[in-house]
Design a protein around this motif. Structure first.
Motif, PDB file in Angstrom:
ATOM      1  N   ASN A 112      63.057  88.437  23.704  1.00  0.00           N
ATOM      2  CA  ASN A 112      62.344  88.401  25.043  1.00  0.00           C
ATOM      3  C   ASN A 112      60.643  88.248  24.709  1.00  0.00           C
ATOM      4  N   ALA A 113      60.130  88.510  23.363  1.00  0.00           N
ATOM      5  CA  ALA A 113      58.993  88.707  23.372  1.00  0.00           C
ATOM      6  C   ALA A 113      58.155  87.594  23.535  1.00  0.00           C
ATOM      7  N   HIS A 114      58.663  86.408  23.795  1.00  0.00           N
ATOM      8  CA  HIS A 114      57.775  85.195  24.098  1.00  0.00           C
ATOM      9  C   HIS A 114      57.469  85.191  25.715  1.00  0.00           C
ATOM     10  N   VAL A 115      57.854  86.233  26.347  1.00  0.00           N
ATOM     11  CA  VAL A 115      57.779  86.301  27.966  1.00  0.00           C
ATOM     12  C   VAL A 115      56.645  87.409  27.879  1.00  0.00           C
ATOM     13  N   ARG A 116      55.945  87.176  29.140  1.00  0.00           N
ATOM     14  CA  ARG A 116      55.091  88.104  29.751  1.00  0.00           C
ATOM     15  C   ARG A 116      55.604  88.166  31.353  1.00  0.00           C
ATOM     16  N   GLN A 117      55.545  89.259  32.082  1.00  0.00           N
ATOM     17  CA  GLN A 117      55.884  89.395  33.305  1.00  0.00           C
ATOM     18  C   GLN A 117      54.803  90.035  34.351  1.00  0.00           C
ATOM     19  N   ILE A 118      54.428  89.431  35.268  1.00  0.00           N
ATOM     20  CA  ILE A 118      53.314  89.981  36.320  1.00  0.00           C
ATOM     21  C   ILE A 118      54.058  91.258  36.940  1.00  0.00           C
ATOM     22  N   LEU A 119      53.819  92.315  36.949  1.00  0.00           N
ATOM     23  CA  LEU A 119      54.443  93.378  37.649  1.00  0.00           C
ATOM     24  C   LEU A 119      53.504  94.097  38.769  1.00  0.00           C
ATOM     25  N   GLY A 120      52.595  93.292  39.229  1.00  0.00           N
ATOM     26  CA  GLY A 120      51.859  93.770  40.312  1.00  0.00           C
ATOM     27  C   GLY A 120      50.361  92.847  40.353  1.00  0.00           C
ATOM     28  N   ALA A 168      41.650  83.844  39.999  1.00  0.00           N
ATOM     29  CA  ALA A 168      40.825  84.308  38.695  1.00  0.00           C
ATOM     30  C   ALA A 168      41.808  85.223  37.870  1.00  0.00           C
ATOM     31  N   LEU A 169      42.614  86.092  38.606  1.00  0.00           N
ATOM     32  CA  LEU A 169      43.350  87.343  37.931  1.00  0.00           C
ATOM     33  C   LEU A 169      44.475  86.504  37.317  1.00  0.00           C
ATOM     34  N   LEU A 170      45.046  85.760  38.069  1.00  0.00           N
ATOM     35  CA  LEU A 170      46.094  84.779  37.819  1.00  0.00           C
ATOM     36  C   LEU A 170      45.829  84.011  36.312  1.00  0.00           C
ATOM     37  N   ARG A 171      44.765  83.427  36.401  1.00  0.00           N
ATOM     38  CA  ARG A 171      44.349  82.578  35.164  1.00  0.00           C
ATOM     39  C   ARG A 171      44.026  83.270  34.167  1.00  0.00           C
ATOM     40  N   ALA A 172      43.295  84.363  34.230  1.00  0.00           N
ATOM     41  CA  ALA A 172      43.162  85.452  33.364  1.00  0.00           C
ATOM     42  C   ALA A 172      44.561  85.890  32.571  1.00  0.00           C
ATOM     43  N   ALA A 173      45.148  86.296  33.495  1.00  0.00           N
ATOM     44  CA  ALA A 173      46.733  86.780  33.030  1.00  0.00           C
ATOM     45  C   ALA A 173      47.128  85.842  31.972  1.00  0.00           C
ATOM     46  N   CYS A 174      47.330  84.357  32.663  1.00  0.00           N
ATOM     47  CA  CYS A 174      47.856  83.544  31.814  1.00  0.00           C
ATOM     48  C   CYS A 174      47.057  83.271  30.290  1.00  0.00           C
ATOM     49  N   ALA A 175      45.848  83.339  30.394  1.00  0.00           N
ATOM     50  CA  ALA A 175      45.021  83.279  29.040  1.00  0.00           C
ATOM     51  C   ALA A 175      45.570  84.220  28.170  1.00  0.00           C
ATOM     52  N   ARG A 176      45.490  85.777  28.813  1.00  0.00           N
ATOM     53  CA  ARG A 176      45.971  86.762  27.857  1.00  0.00           C
ATOM     54  C   ARG A 176      47.388  86.815  27.479  1.00  0.00           C
ATOM     55  N   ALA A 177      48.281  86.382  28.517  1.00  0.00           N
ATOM     56  CA  ALA A 177      49.608  86.150  27.784  1.00  0.00           C
ATOM     57  C   ALA A 177      49.693  84.738  26.979  1.00  0.00           C
ATOM     58  N   ARG A 178      49.114  84.090  26.727  1.00  0.00           N
ATOM     59  CA  ARG A 178      48.992  82.742  25.722  1.00  0.00           C
ATOM     60  C   ARG A 178      48.277  83.635  24.408  1.00  0.00           C
ATOM     61  N   ALA A 179      47.066  84.328  24.615  1.00  0.00           N
ATOM     62  CA  ALA A 179      46.652  85.020  23.387  1.00  0.00           C
ATOM     63  C   ALA A 179      47.434  85.989  22.842  1.00  0.00           C
ATOM     64  N   GLU A 180      48.411  86.428  23.467  1.00  0.00           N
ATOM     65  CA  GLU A 180      49.421  87.552  22.938  1.00  0.00           C
ATOM     66  C   GLU A 180      50.546  86.752  22.436  1.00  0.00           C
ATOM     67  N   GLY A 181      50.641  85.319  22.221  1.00  0.00           N
ATOM     68  CA  GLY A 181      51.829  84.635  21.941  1.00  0.00           C
ATOM     69  C   GLY A 181      52.940  84.328  22.828  1.00  0.00           C
TER      70      GLY A 181
END
Length: 165
Positions: free
Chosen positions: A79-87, A102-115
């Motif tokens: 499940n390591a390829h998935v990130r979840q927004i928990l709040g 802006a938070l959503l877009r930054a979360a997407c960018a961070r998730a991508r950066a984490e693989g």
């Protein structure tokens, strides 16, 4: 989104974020019990299970105005390829300025950066504003748990949404 900046959270943000949580909490946004009033001692915003590393903070005109929490949904390698927004929370005074987007877009960018290749979240069925925002940022409904929560005397759906990164 002029004047809107997203940055990693710091331990020092905890008090301000806890105050935002107290101000914006409602059964429209959360099935969890209401946070302790400001007159009572509150549990720390950050802890070992939810350290600052899992959060991004949004500042609007130089003031902390909200946060998004992003983490792996499980500890499983499969499940390591998935990130979840928990709040996600934005102070009322900062709404309408693009802070949540802006938070959503930054979360997407961070998730991508984490693989990560996928991002998921859960939203209450009656939270139309949040559902519209998520849909406008590429999230699609992937499941609905009908009547999952009893909030203020009414059964409320839990809507599962996700998107490919």
């Amino acid at each position: 989104m002029d004047g809107v900046v997203v940055r990693p959270a710091r331990w020092a943000d905890g008090e301000v974020l806890a105050a935002i949580d107290r101000r914006v909490w409602s059964t429209v946004h959360s099935p969890a019990p209401a946070p302790a009033p400001s007159t009572e001692p509150a549990r720390p915003f950050f802890d070992d299970q939810g350290p600052p590393a899992q959060y991004l903070v949004v500042e609007v005109d130089g003031r902390v105005a909200g946060y998004i929490r992003l983490c792996p949904p499980t500890p499983l390698a499969s499940n390591a390829h998935v990130r979840q927004i928990l709040g996600l929370a934005v102070d009322d005074g900062a709404r309408g300025r693009g802070a949540a987007r802006a938070l959503l877009r930054a979360a997407c960018a961070r998730a991508r950066a984490e693989g990560a290749t996928r991002l998921t979240l859960r939203v209450l069925g009656h939270n139309d504003a949040a559902r519209k925002l998520y849909a406008s940022e590429g999230f699609a409904v992937e499941g609905v748990l009908r009547g999952e929560f009893l909030l203020a005397g009414a059964y409320v759906d839990d809507v599962l949404m996700g998107r490919v990164l």
